[in-house]
Design a protein around this motif. Sequence first.
Motif, PDB file in Angstrom:
ATOM      1  N   LYS A  61       1.066  -0.956   0.206  1.00  0.00           N
ATOM      2  CA  LYS A  61       0.009  -0.218   0.000  1.00  0.00           C
ATOM      3  C   LYS A  61       0.754   1.115  -0.202  1.00  0.00           C
ATOM      4  O   LYS A  61       0.523   2.348  -1.227  1.00  0.00           O
ATOM      5  N   ASN A  62       1.832   1.618   0.747  1.00  0.00           N
ATOM      6  CA  ASN A  62       3.117   2.224   0.804  1.00  0.00           C
ATOM      7  C   ASN A  62       3.436   2.373  -0.875  1.00  0.00           C
ATOM      8  O   ASN A  62       4.451   4.052  -1.061  1.00  0.00           O
ATOM      9  N   ARG A  63       3.132   1.650  -1.543  1.00  0.00           N
ATOM     10  CA  ARG A  63       4.744   2.080  -2.775  1.00  0.00           C
ATOM     11  C   ARG A  63       3.302   2.102  -4.002  1.00  0.00           C
ATOM     12  O   ARG A  63       3.084   2.213  -4.934  1.00  0.00           O
ATOM     13  N   GLY A  64       1.439   2.579  -3.499  1.00  0.00           N
ATOM     14  CA  GLY A  64       0.926   2.835  -4.466  1.00  0.00           C
ATOM     15  C   GLY A  64      -0.474   1.384  -4.747  1.00  0.00           C
ATOM     16  O   GLY A  64      -1.223   1.967  -5.689  1.00  0.00           O
ATOM     17  N   ALA A  65      -0.357   0.315  -4.613  1.00  0.00           N
ATOM     18  CA  ALA A  65      -0.913  -0.611  -4.480  1.00  0.00           C
ATOM     19  C   ALA A  65      -2.368  -0.215  -3.840  1.00  0.00           C
ATOM     20  O   ALA A  65      -2.924   0.521  -2.560  1.00  0.00           O
ATOM     21  N   THR A  66      -3.559  -0.769  -4.518  1.00  0.00           N
ATOM     22  CA  THR A  66      -4.660  -0.953  -3.934  1.00  0.00           C
ATOM     23  C   THR A  66      -5.280  -1.752  -3.215  1.00  0.00           C
ATOM     24  O   THR A  66      -5.030  -3.159  -3.474  1.00  0.00           O
ATOM     25  N   ILE A  67      -6.425  -1.935  -1.346  1.00  0.00           N
ATOM     26  CA  ILE A  67      -6.451  -2.757  -0.775  1.00  0.00           C
ATOM     27  C   ILE A  67      -7.639  -2.432  -0.551  1.00  0.00           C
ATOM     28  O   ILE A  67      -8.266  -2.027  -0.311  1.00  0.00           O
ATOM     29  N   ILE A  68      -8.238  -3.635  -0.970  1.00  0.00           N
ATOM     30  CA  ILE A  68     -10.012  -4.461  -1.435  1.00  0.00           C
ATOM     31  C   ILE A  68     -10.389  -5.228   0.307  1.00  0.00           C
ATOM     32  O   ILE A  68      -9.807  -6.246  -0.100  1.00  0.00           O
ATOM     33  N   HIS A  69     -11.128  -4.930   1.026  1.00  0.00           N
ATOM     34  CA  HIS A  69     -11.462  -5.762   1.341  1.00  0.00           C
ATOM     35  C   HIS A  69     -13.302  -6.301   1.264  1.00  0.00           C
ATOM     36  O   HIS A  69     -13.784  -5.111   1.648  1.00  0.00           O
ATOM     37  N   CYS A 129     -10.098  -5.040 -12.953  1.00  0.00           N
ATOM     38  CA  CYS A 129      -9.377  -4.894 -13.967  1.00  0.00           C
ATOM     39  C   CYS A 129      -8.333  -4.567 -13.952  1.00  0.00           C
ATOM     40  O   CYS A 129      -7.295  -4.138 -15.600  1.00  0.00           O
ATOM     41  N   ASP A 130      -8.514  -3.221 -14.288  1.00  0.00           N
ATOM     42  CA  ASP A 130      -7.607  -1.741 -14.076  1.00  0.00           C
ATOM     43  C   ASP A 130      -6.155  -2.453 -13.621  1.00  0.00           C
ATOM     44  O   ASP A 130      -5.492  -1.516 -14.301  1.00  0.00           O
ATOM     45  N   ASN A 131      -5.973  -3.271 -12.928  1.00  0.00           N
ATOM     46  CA  ASN A 131      -4.850  -3.245 -11.793  1.00  0.00           C
ATOM     47  C   ASN A 131      -4.136  -4.391 -12.248  1.00  0.00           C
ATOM     48  O   ASN A 131      -3.500  -5.882 -11.688  1.00  0.00           O
ATOM     49  N   SER A 132      -5.517  -5.270 -13.206  1.00  0.00           N
ATOM     50  CA  SER A 132      -3.812  -6.124 -13.631  1.00  0.00           C
ATOM     51  C   SER A 132      -3.993  -6.365 -15.550  1.00  0.00           C
ATOM     52  O   SER A 132      -3.978  -5.499 -16.509  1.00  0.00           O
ATOM     53  N   GLY A 133      -3.450  -6.935 -16.506  1.00  0.00           N
ATOM     54  CA  GLY A 133      -2.642  -7.298 -17.489  1.00  0.00           C
ATOM     55  C   GLY A 133      -1.954  -7.473 -18.039  1.00  0.00           C
ATOM     56  O   GLY A 133      -0.334  -7.164 -16.892  1.00  0.00           O
ATOM     57  N   PRO A 134      -0.780  -6.844 -18.552  1.00  0.00           N
ATOM     58  CA  PRO A 134       0.453  -6.912 -19.227  1.00  0.00           C
ATOM     59  C   PRO A 134       1.870  -6.384 -18.225  1.00  0.00           C
ATOM     60  O   PRO A 134       2.621  -6.842 -17.569  1.00  0.00           O
ATOM     61  N   GLU A 135       1.142  -4.862 -18.037  1.00  0.00           N
ATOM     62  CA  GLU A 135       2.022  -4.202 -16.791  1.00  0.00           C
ATOM     63  C   GLU A 135       1.475  -4.931 -15.341  1.00  0.00           C
ATOM     64  O   GLU A 135       2.425  -3.810 -14.768  1.00  0.00           O
ATOM     65  N   ARG A 136       0.432  -4.604 -15.031  1.00  0.00           N
ATOM     66  CA  ARG A 136       0.288  -4.838 -13.105  1.00  0.00           C
ATOM     67  C   ARG A 136      -0.374  -6.637 -13.194  1.00  0.00           C
ATOM     68  O   ARG A 136      -0.741  -6.901 -14.583  1.00  0.00           O
ATOM     69  N   THR A 137      -0.573  -6.492 -11.414  1.00  0.00           N
ATOM     70  CA  THR A 137      -1.142  -7.956 -11.510  1.00  0.00           C
ATOM     71  C   THR A 137      -1.544  -7.455  -9.787  1.00  0.00           C
ATOM     72  O   THR A 137      -1.539  -6.603  -8.674  1.00  0.00           O
ATOM     73  N   ALA A 138      -2.640  -8.715  -9.929  1.00  0.00           N
ATOM     74  CA  ALA A 138      -3.581  -8.431  -8.740  1.00  0.00           C
ATOM     75  C   ALA A 138      -3.050  -9.188  -8.070  1.00  0.00           C
ATOM     76  O   ALA A 138      -3.064 -10.416  -8.756  1.00  0.00           O
ATOM     77  N   ALA A 141     -12.124 -17.548  -7.990  1.00  0.00           N
ATOM     78  CA  ALA A 141     -10.649 -16.891  -7.728  1.00  0.00           C
ATOM     79  C   ALA A 141     -10.016 -16.972  -8.626  1.00  0.00           C
ATOM     80  O   ALA A 141      -9.984 -16.060  -9.691  1.00  0.00           O
ATOM     81  N   ALA A 142     -10.071 -18.447  -9.114  1.00  0.00           N
ATOM     82  CA  ALA A 142      -8.878 -19.128  -9.668  1.00  0.00           C
ATOM     83  C   ALA A 142      -9.017 -18.517 -11.754  1.00  0.00           C
ATOM     84  O   ALA A 142      -8.547 -18.042 -12.172  1.00  0.00           O
ATOM     85  N   ILE A 143     -10.811 -18.582 -11.870  1.00  0.00           N
ATOM     86  CA  ILE A 143     -10.926 -18.163 -12.686  1.00  0.00           C
ATOM     87  C   ILE A 143     -10.414 -16.357 -12.774  1.00  0.00           C
ATOM     88  O   ILE A 143     -10.653 -16.993 -14.198  1.00  0.00           O
ATOM     89  N   ILE A 144     -10.786 -15.795 -11.916  1.00  0.00           N
ATOM     90  CA  ILE A 144     -10.896 -14.559 -11.872  1.00  0.00           C
ATOM     91  C   ILE A 144      -9.929 -14.322 -12.700  1.00  0.00           C
ATOM     92  O   ILE A 144      -8.858 -13.494 -13.289  1.00  0.00           O
ATOM     93  N   GLN A 145      -8.475 -15.280 -11.752  1.00  0.00           N
ATOM     94  CA  GLN A 145      -6.395 -14.588 -12.280  1.00  0.00           C
ATOM     95  C   GLN A 145      -6.183 -15.700 -13.171  1.00  0.00           C
ATOM     96  O   GLN A 145      -5.445 -14.145 -14.172  1.00  0.00           O
ATOM     97  N   LEU A 146      -7.111 -16.396 -13.731  1.00  0.00           N
ATOM     98  CA  LEU A 146      -7.031 -16.447 -15.025  1.00  0.00           C
ATOM     99  C   LEU A 146      -7.288 -15.781 -15.995  1.00  0.00           C
ATOM    100  O   LEU A 146      -6.217 -15.478 -17.107  1.00  0.00           O
ATOM    101  N   LEU A 147      -8.366 -15.096 -15.750  1.00  0.00           N
ATOM    102  CA  LEU A 147      -9.453 -14.150 -16.926  1.00  0.00           C
ATOM    103  C   LEU A 147      -8.010 -12.550 -17.644  1.00  0.00           C
ATOM    104  O   LEU A 147      -8.437 -12.518 -18.395  1.00  0.00           O
ATOM    105  N   LEU A 148      -7.539 -12.635 -15.832  1.00  0.00           N
ATOM    106  CA  LEU A 148      -6.809 -11.480 -15.949  1.00  0.00           C
ATOM    107  C   LEU A 148      -5.224 -11.780 -16.410  1.00  0.00           C
ATOM    108  O   LEU A 148      -5.116 -10.489 -16.561  1.00  0.00           O
ATOM    109  N   GLY A 149      -4.985 -12.527 -16.297  1.00  0.00           N
ATOM    110  CA  GLY A 149      -3.171 -12.967 -16.566  1.00  0.00           C
ATOM    111  C   GLY A 149      -2.933 -12.708 -15.241  1.00  0.00           C
ATOM    112  O   GLY A 149      -1.921 -12.224 -15.395  1.00  0.00           O
ATOM    113  N   ASN A 150      -3.438 -13.197 -14.114  1.00  0.00           N
ATOM    114  CA  ASN A 150      -2.507 -13.367 -13.143  1.00  0.00           C
ATOM    115  C   ASN A 150      -2.461 -13.997 -12.087  1.00  0.00           C
ATOM    116  O   ASN A 150      -2.003 -14.195 -10.853  1.00  0.00           O
TER     117      ASN A 150
END
Length: 890
Positions: A16-24, A192-201, A222-231
């Motif tokens: 978080k101190n380096r800019g990550a977004t935390i969702i609970h 979605c904004d924090n996934s893709g070639p440049e970012r991961t979640a 959760a695994a389906i989401i992470q596979l779809l987003l390339g995470n």
Amino acid sequence: MAECHPVGFQWVMEAKNRGATIIHVDPRFTRTSAMADIHVPIRAGTDIAFLGGIVNHILQNDRYFRDYVVNYTNAAAIVSPEFRDTEDLDGLFSGWDREKGAYDPETWQYEGARSPSSAGDIEMAHLIGQAQAGEAGAGMGDRPKRFDRSLQDRRCVFQIVKRHYSRYTPEMVEEVCGIPPDLFLKVADCLCDNSGPERTAAFCYAVGWTQHSVGVQYIRTAAIIQLLLGNIGRPGGGILALRGHASIQGSTDVPTLYDLLPGYIPMPKAKSDRDLEKYLELAGTDAGLWSELPKYVVSLMKAWWGDAAQESNDWCFEYLPRLTGDHSHMTTVADMADGELTGYFLMGENPTVGSMHGALHRKGLRELDWLVVRDFAPTESAEFWRDAPEIARGEVKPEDIKTEVFFFPCAAHTEKDGTFTNTQRLLQWHEAAIEPPGDARSDLWFMFHLGRRLKALYRGSRRKRDRPILDLTWDYPTKGEHEEPEAEAVLREINGRTVADGSLMGTYLDLKDDGSTACGVWIYCGCFSDGVNQTARRKPGSEQTWVAPEWGWAWPSNRRIIYNRASADPEGKPWSERKKYVWWDEEKGEWTGYDDPDFIKDRPPSYRPTKGARGLDTISGIDPFIRQVDGKGWLFAPNGLHDGPLPTHYEPQESVCENPLYGQQCNPARMEWDREDNPYHRAWGDPRFPYVLTTYRLTEHHTAGAMTRWLSWLAELQPEMFCEVSPDLAREKGLRNGDWATISTARAEIEARVLVTERIAPLRIGKKRARIVHQIGLPYHWGSRGLVAGDAANELISFVGDPNVSIQESKCLTGNIEPGRRSRHRRVVTSGPLYPEPDGGPGLAPGPGGGEPRPTKAGAEPSRDLPLARSKQEGEHGLRAGEDQEGEQA
């Protein structure tokens, strides 16, 4: 995570101190919520609807990582034309067998592929989860025969997934979960904004996701989401299973699970595994990394039985025990209560407090001849015979209990050598700081000397059945006056060696199936390579790369991220410079990077298997998931699961509402225990129990409390059992902050101090019949022993389980709350029904109509308009069909 895993949460705060977004996402606002950017209150037990909504959002808005999905998942594979989805069958998948109360996965297979059940394969527990013993099917299956890389074919996995989740709209998420559409969309877009070639979640979860009748499918979503987003397989991505103890991962690896051998090797079964050849035929596969199973099994046999294990006797394969049925925890306790067990070991476990339905656990303990307990102090499970609610009420007399209890004091982790394996598969060595006091001994000491005594008892026996004990290698060196076994010697055996000269092995890739290698846990092979305890390394981070490969040792082969081939594109180049991790070095002709590549080192990205390829040769240059038979991440699981190839929203066993998505109310394959002493509520809308109950942990106490309720400073911080309720519920029920309240289910009543707080807010669910749902939060750390005592929350919970891993549903059930202290007179196990079932009403199902009390697989009723009756027909292993068991049972 901040509440229950604060040491690990420090790294979330670093992110978080380096800019990550935390969702609970949590029913309560907790310490984690306070540090998060977004908090999402949710109705307990509805996470698949929430996650399924995210899947739908990704697919409907083309937010998926297309190159990753097409190349690295099974999205393009064509599924059998016989497959039918829950969208077609109102909550059921094709293959449901009402009489057996179970699925036949034949129609879930890829088109033209063999069915695991028809091929005779047994389930590979390492693949998705530990499957129920004694049942057929759910093996590794076959590789896809047809593909559509355009992802347009109606029967390709991508389109099946898209149709399956099409009704999981933001509006449906609100109706089921109580999450407003704008909040849901904020989370979905952020992910979605924090996934893709440049970012991961990354996803982090713990038992809030697992302790459900659909717990395995939560993680699958959760695994389906992470596979779809390339995470998956990339730095900063993945799914992190937060562990409740320092070495829960280690106990899974080595293992303490009844249906696995070390390294996730399936336990042989009595009915099918007559010899090693048959076992390997049924348990193995001819593709992918698990085609090497013979090497792992033979090396294990050589580690355990040494010179006695020879090719002529199948490497002592007949010495292994065989599974005869379901020996999971709840089944064992039910059998115990029915007088079918003689003795029981409790080693660091306190199930009458920490597991479900404490009264039924105590009933089981009363039926034993002997009980062995190893713990720091006598627990509620050790003292059940003189300190229990039934004893206090006079319903059971200590002198009438036949069980002989043996209590052995144990050493703390600071008093013994050994390793912890944490959630990222990292083995870390720890040394004993002090000697254990008095008669306290380590677990290693106890098991080693127990084994010594058993071998002495059987010495001289000529009976064939005694050979497994007599031939067992049990020669670990000892030290000190108490003859403590050397933990490093055990770790060396786990690491593996060559039989000829005893040299320690460096990698599982060098194991053989000809008896020339011995290895106790194949996935740990290399943890003592070069004769050096690799797990004891503590090189400072400033002296190595950011991956820190010289801090401890991670299995397999010290890889910090498994499936890390997925961190590079199909041509072997990093997806981006920012997320560079492992890549193909064309000049050297090998994979290289910051981590050890989790791939065949010299296999180029351009490699494609030839026709007839077998074993490791079947893995193409773009198959990162080498432990899968097809090398792909599974959006759709053609086998390995007992309740469907895709996660589907079902309501908990006990719910406050009907399933808004399907006519099928609950997981049709869930495990139920059809017993008078384990009553269930109505499937939904039970007027006796109108509120949602959920259990959780506190930072100040640890699990069942045996380690923390005895410590004065922790006892002072959290001195009493309490319940969290909203101000609205407090007004509705006349509850006052700090006063007593009674929380009840059909199983028990408990009392707790009232904590009125806005941290657990009411939720609005439903559309046509909108209503407010109140949730009650219950920490589960208290019991009758220790400096501070209180009623145990888990007394309220029934025996009902996930069909894949047999875990109980502790995180969502229905109950009631009233002001004042509980009754001192009755409990369901010893006194009969606490709250008699009224006639009629929604969600009421007839009782099972008698029959032997056995664990049952619930049947499916696809229409709400039909009676929710249970079939009396029993399937294999006493698994019966039927829907929600209510009626006279309560």
